[in-house]
Design a protein around this motif. Structure first.
Motif, PDB file in Angstrom:
ATOM      1  N   ALA A  21      27.154 -58.153 -79.151  1.00  9.71           N
ATOM      2  CA  ALA A  21      27.249 -58.880 -80.408  1.00  9.71           C
ATOM      3  C   ALA A  21      27.562 -60.350 -80.137  1.00  9.71           C
ATOM      4  O   ALA A  21      27.064 -61.250 -80.810  1.00  9.71           O
ATOM      5  N   LYS A  22      28.353 -60.569 -79.110  1.00  9.24           N
ATOM      6  CA  LYS A  22      28.743 -61.934 -78.778  1.00  9.24           C
ATOM      7  C   LYS A  22      27.532 -62.784 -78.375  1.00  9.24           C
ATOM      8  O   LYS A  22      27.369 -63.906 -78.844  1.00  9.24           O
ATOM      9  N   SER A  25      25.386 -63.478 -81.396  1.00 11.12           N
ATOM     10  CA  SER A  25      25.950 -64.359 -82.416  1.00 11.12           C
ATOM     11  C   SER A  25      25.675 -65.830 -82.120  1.00 11.12           C
ATOM     12  O   SER A  25      25.799 -66.675 -83.001  1.00 11.12           O
ATOM     13  N   ARG A  29      19.146 -66.144 -86.786  1.00  5.54           N
ATOM     14  CA  ARG A  29      18.718 -64.779 -87.144  1.00  5.54           C
ATOM     15  C   ARG A  29      17.348 -64.419 -86.566  1.00  5.54           C
ATOM     16  O   ARG A  29      17.151 -63.302 -86.075  1.00  5.54           O
ATOM     17  N   GLN A  32      17.719 -63.714 -82.938  1.00  2.00           N
ATOM     18  CA  GLN A  32      18.409 -62.420 -82.786  1.00  2.00           C
ATOM     19  C   GLN A  32      17.416 -61.277 -82.913  1.00  2.00           C
ATOM     20  O   GLN A  32      17.356 -60.381 -82.070  1.00  2.00           O
ATOM     21  N   ARG A  71      23.625 -52.332 -81.112  1.00  2.00           N
ATOM     22  CA  ARG A  71      24.301 -53.088 -82.175  1.00  2.00           C
ATOM     23  C   ARG A  71      23.653 -52.902 -83.548  1.00  2.00           C
ATOM     24  O   ARG A  71      23.798 -53.730 -84.414  1.00  2.00           O
ATOM     25  N   HIS A  74      26.229 -52.903 -86.293  1.00  2.00           N
ATOM     26  CA  HIS A  74      27.279 -53.917 -86.203  1.00  2.00           C
ATOM     27  C   HIS A  74      27.357 -54.714 -87.513  1.00  2.00           C
ATOM     28  O   HIS A  74      26.336 -55.101 -88.066  1.00  2.00           O
ATOM     29  N   PRO A  75      28.589 -54.977 -88.012  1.00  2.00           N
ATOM     30  CA  PRO A  75      28.722 -55.649 -89.307  1.00  2.00           C
ATOM     31  C   PRO A  75      28.092 -57.040 -89.361  1.00  2.00           C
ATOM     32  O   PRO A  75      27.609 -57.456 -90.409  1.00  2.00           O
ATOM     33  N   ASP A  76      28.095 -57.769 -88.235  1.00  2.00           N
ATOM     34  CA  ASP A  76      27.558 -59.139 -88.265  1.00  2.00           C
ATOM     35  C   ASP A  76      26.098 -59.230 -87.834  1.00  2.00           C
ATOM     36  O   ASP A  76      25.328 -59.978 -88.410  1.00  2.00           O
ATOM     37  N   VAL A  77      25.746 -58.492 -86.784  1.00  2.00           N
ATOM     38  CA  VAL A  77      24.403 -58.675 -86.215  1.00  2.00           C
ATOM     39  C   VAL A  77      23.525 -57.437 -86.404  1.00  2.00           C
ATOM     40  O   VAL A  77      22.430 -57.371 -85.841  1.00  2.00           O
ATOM     41  N   TYR A  79      20.993 -54.494 -88.010  1.00  2.00           N
ATOM     42  CA  TYR A  79      19.608 -54.691 -88.454  1.00  2.00           C
ATOM     43  C   TYR A  79      19.007 -53.328 -88.763  1.00  2.00           C
ATOM     44  O   TYR A  79      19.604 -52.297 -88.474  1.00  2.00           O
TER      45      TYR A  79
END
Length: 302
Positions: A21-22, A25, A29, A32, A71, A74-77, A79
């Motif tokens: 995730a790091k 980030s 987008r 990513q 991921r 994952h809440p941020d990344v 999909y």
DNA sequence: GCATGTCAAGTTGTG
DNA sequence: CACAACTTGACATGC
């Protein structure tokens, strides 16, 4: 006895990629999704290669790595498959994987890792766990995997309360998850005896890990545990699933929990021989351990 | 190039 | 009370 391989090969040119995730980030987008798409596409191709290798070696089951799509929840990344530029190609590969597995009778399973805890008293932990199970069931559906296997989780000082929470959560799972979910006895908390009532009540099959049972005994013999777990599979009309490993440090002294490179034939229960069942071989030497065990068992029969 | 530290998440048991 | 084990890489970073 159908022998299965867990996740990885050591001698075959099959490898699975991941990312963090790091690292994601730091990208915008589009970048990513591009990066994730490449990784997922690569992993789908390598899953094809994995099944071809399994078929060639006579391996009858394969456990798919949890982060096949890294991921994804994952809440941020996180999909979805539809977000990925190569989504259509990936779906196409999954179709090919599914038909190859059916054609060659290779049973597929998933085994989410320790972060999936349905007995937790924390609602966020349970919610995240359910989301992860939904992700895995989506992949399981696409590739035709019939098992998503998890442990009971934590005890929190009160095992029967924890088991009650587990039951309640399992019974409310979406059908796509519930129809594949299985519970496995672990080597610290939940034994076959603990899990059987839940499995029987909810018609969830019990994956019997004989190594965990030997590390964390419950008064049942290996024969009894095999038979009782087998009944939970027969009841849903499916082939029994078990796990097997040998202790790295032996049974005598020290910690028997870490897995050895290979399976010691003496650790294969007598009552498993010739039985119709799937046995995942949890050994560090991966496909070499499976092949060696097949040779041992074959030689023994003659 | 190659070695080393890091990586989303939970829980238990050990030092 | 902090940290490793579970299980195990592969990736990112820095020399």
């Amino acid at each position: 006895m159908r022998l299965g391989l867990c996740c990885l090969f050591i001698n075959e040119p099959v490898s699975f990629r991941t990312t963090t995730a790091k690292a994601l980030s730091a990208l915008d987008r589009d970048d990513q999704l591009h990066k994730l798409s490449c990784i997922c596409h690569d992993n789908a191709r390598n899953l094809c290669l994995a099944l071809e290798a399994a078929q060639r070696l006579g391996i009858g089951a394969f456990r798919i790595m949890s982060p096949l799509f890294p991921r994804m929840t994952h809440p941020d990344v996180g999909y979805s498959l539809g977000d990925l530029p190569d989504g259509d190609a990936i779906i196409h590969l999954f179709g090919a994987i599914r038909s190859f597995a059916v054609q060659h009778d290779i049973r597929l399973s998933f085994h989410p890792d320790q972060f999936v805890v349905l007995s937790s008293p924390h609602s966020t932990v349970v919610a995240n766990s359910i989301q992860e199970l939904e992700y895995q069931s989506q992949l399981a559906e696409a590739v035709g995997a019939d098992v998503i296997n998890i442990h009971g989780g934590g005890v929190y000082g009160d095992k029967s309360a924890a088991l009650q929470r587990l039951s309640r959560v399992v019974s409310a799972l979406p059908e796509s998850v519930r129809s594949r979910l299985t519970l496995e006895n672990d080597d610290t908390s939940y034994t076959v005896r603990d899990l059987l009532p839940v499995c029987q009540q909810l018609s969830i099959p019990l994956v019997y890990d004989v190594h965990h049972h030997r590390c964390n005994p419950d008064g049942l013999s290996v024969e009894e545990a095999t038979r009782l777990a087998g009944e939970t599979w027969r009841r849903v009309g499916r082939e029994q699933y078990c796990h097997l490993s040998s202790p790295k440090a032996g049974w005598g002294s020290g910690n028997p929990k870490p897995h050895a490179d290979y399976i010691d034939l003496a650790d294969v229960p007598e009552c498993w021989r010739g039985r119709e069942m799937t046995v995942d071989v949890e050994a560090k030497a991966k496909e070499r351990a499976v092949v060696r065990l097949m040779e041992y068992l074959g030689r023994e029969r003659t």
